[in-house]
Design a protein around this motif. Structure first.
Motif, short mmCIF file in Angstrom:
data_model
loop_
_atom_site.label_atom_id
_atom_site.label_comp_id
_atom_site.label_asym_id
_atom_site.label_seq_id
_atom_site.Cartn_x
_atom_site.Cartn_y
_atom_site.Cartn_z
N THR A 80 0.72 -1.08 -0.05
CA THR A 80 -0.18 0.09 -0.08
C THR A 80 0.80 1.50 -0.05
O THR A 80 0.48 2.41 -0.11
CB THR A 80 -0.96 0.10 1.24
N GLY A 251 -6.79 -6.75 -6.57
CA GLY A 251 -8.18 -6.51 -5.86
C GLY A 251 -9.10 -6.95 -6.77
O GLY A 251 -10.22 -6.49 -6.50
N THR A 281 -3.94 -3.36 -2.49
CA THR A 281 -3.88 -4.44 -1.37
C THR A 281 -2.29 -4.29 -0.75
O THR A 281 -1.33 -3.59 -1.50
CB THR A 281 -3.93 -5.78 -1.87
N THR A 283 0.57 -6.58 1.83
CA THR A 283 1.02 -7.81 2.74
C THR A 283 2.17 -7.55 3.01
O THR A 283 3.20 -7.26 2.28
CB THR A 283 0.78 -8.99 1.68
N PHE A 292 -5.98 -3.34 2.86
CA PHE A 292 -6.83 -3.05 1.62
C PHE A 292 -7.15 -1.43 1.92
O PHE A 292 -8.15 -1.26 2.91
CB PHE A 292 -7.70 -3.86 1.25
N GLY A 322 -3.29 -9.30 1.72
CA GLY A 322 -4.27 -8.34 2.12
C GLY A 322 -5.56 -8.64 1.32
O GLY A 322 -6.65 -8.17 1.94
N ALA A 323 -5.41 -9.24 0.27
CA ALA A 323 -6.62 -9.46 -0.65
C ALA A 323 -7.33 -10.47 0.00
O ALA A 323 -8.57 -10.73 -0.27
CB ALA A 323 -6.27 -9.84 -2.15
N LEU A 327 -9.19 -7.10 2.40
CA LEU A 327 -10.27 -6.83 1.23
C LEU A 327 -11.71 -7.18 1.56
O LEU A 327 -12.52 -6.40 1.19
CB LEU A 327 -9.83 -7.39 0.00
#
Length: 384
Positions: A80, A251, A281, A283, A292, A322-323, A327
């Protein structure tokens, strides 16, 4: 010694469970171990144009977990952070999302920007795609491209931009920050991203606008704090880059209902959004933190998920990215927002600046009649 022994004495206590509080008997040591099993989250949503905070969720349960994961806890942000690198490059080097750059092995030599050893970042897949556009590179979170852009603009310029965007963390001026090896709060990240949605104008988040006494006398009234950070054109270019993430990148599951039984089980697919969404996203190392941050024109929302104990992490990126972790919270929240017309959450495109000077229309996502037939992108994020 007596204190240590007390941790092994069984005690009556009320503990948190996902089905409500439960009265039980366990030792204090066991209760600590029990609570370490829970994933925590921090969620914040704000209106980019005003700075008004619409959502602030500091944790999963205030009574049992009173640490604020939005404004207090700073965690590693992973990919991000990459849009800040891209924004610096587009602003300073006059690049566009459609410009191409080679995704190929890259080494930054010892001594450059003060590093004490050669730095050779690798892509999570171990593969290289050759010539790619910036839009494709960010959509697929390609590490080598972020590193090459950092090499071109330098870490000082990137850190300077993040400060202008309201990030208060102490970010080291080191090239590795290009891959997100920095710790930032959810509130700072959401406010920074909101600047892109607000045509380059940063708005400081506002939780309280006014306080009155029982007689209506105003005791406090906030004064909006704003500052121009980026041009409208550069901000819109970043928005188009971030739209690529949800069109065909990490995403894309916000749109398509595929991904196999594993993803359906852990993410609650499908979401099937059709409106423009700008997002990213993230991680962290060892799959400890999932992020996210997603935006529509009048709402920016950031989600972090992880364990309070930073050493706790998922074994696989498939489950810990993160997805997969963050998310779904964004997707389920936005579905409820769109189900309530009174909230007026936008489904319209982001406003395009008049006489836009930066080329942004590089490619369009493949349109299909049946979205469930679209294969879920396999790109995973794992940033070192």
């Amino acid at each position: 010694e007596q204190i240590k022994k007390s941790f092994d004495v069984k005690t009556k206590m009320s503990v948190f469970t996902w089905k409500g509080e439960k009265d039980t008997i366990m030792t204090p040591k066991d209760s600590i171990i029990y609570y370490k099993h829970f994933l925590q989250t921090g969620v914040m949503a704000m209106e980019p144009q005003t700075g008004y905070v619409k959502v602030w969720v500091g944790g999963i349960n205030y009574k049992h977990f009173q640490y604020d994961h939005v404004g207090q806890g700073a965690r590693q942000v992973g990919s991000t952070f990459k849009p800040f690198v891209y924004a610096t490059a587009i602003e300073q080097l006059k690049m566009s999302p459609c410009d191409s750059i080679y995704d190929s092995p890259f080494t930054m030599p010892k001594g450059r920007y003060g590093i004490d050893a050669d730095w050779t970042p690798k892509n999570s897949s171990g593969n290289y795609r050759g010539l790619v556009t910036l839009k494709s590179a960010l959509a697929n979170s390609i590490n080598t491209v972020s590193a090459k852009l950092m090499d071109k603009v330098g870490p000082h310029a990137v850190v300077d931009l993040t400060k202008k965007l309201g990030v208060s963390s102490n970010i080291p001026e080191r090239p590795a920050i290009a891959l997100g090896a920095v710790e930032i709060t959810v509130s700072d990240m959401v406010a920074a991203y909101s600047t892109f949605a607000n045509q380059g104008v940063y708005m400081k988040p506002q939780v309280i606008t006014k306080i009155e006494d029982k007689n209506g006398v105003v005791l406090y009234e906030s004064i909006p704090e704003s500052k121009d950070v980026l041009s409208k054109d550069v901000s819109y270019a970043i928005i188009k880059l971030l739209e690529g993430v949800t069109e065909s990148g990490s995403g894309a599951r916000l749109r398509y209902g595929s991904g196999g039984p594993t993803y359906k089980r852990v993410t609650g697919l499908p979401y099937a959004f059709l409106n423009p969404i700008a997002g990213k996203t993230g991680t962290s190392q060892n799959n400890s933190d999932g992020w996210f941050i997603g935006m529509v024109p009048n709402l920016a929302m950031g989600v972090w998920v992880g364990n309070e104990d930073r050493s706790a992490h998922f074994k696989s990126t498939q489950m810990g990215q993160g997805a997969t972790m963050a998310l779904p919270i964004w997707g389920l929240f936005m579905k409820k927002c769109y189900a309530d017309d009174k909230l007026n959450v936008s489904q319209k495109p982001f406003e395009r600046p008049a006489n836009l000077s930066i080329k942004v229309d590089c490619w369009a996502p493949k349109k299909v009649a049946d979205s469930t037939a679209v294969e879920e992108p396999t790109t995973e994020e794992f940033d070192f």
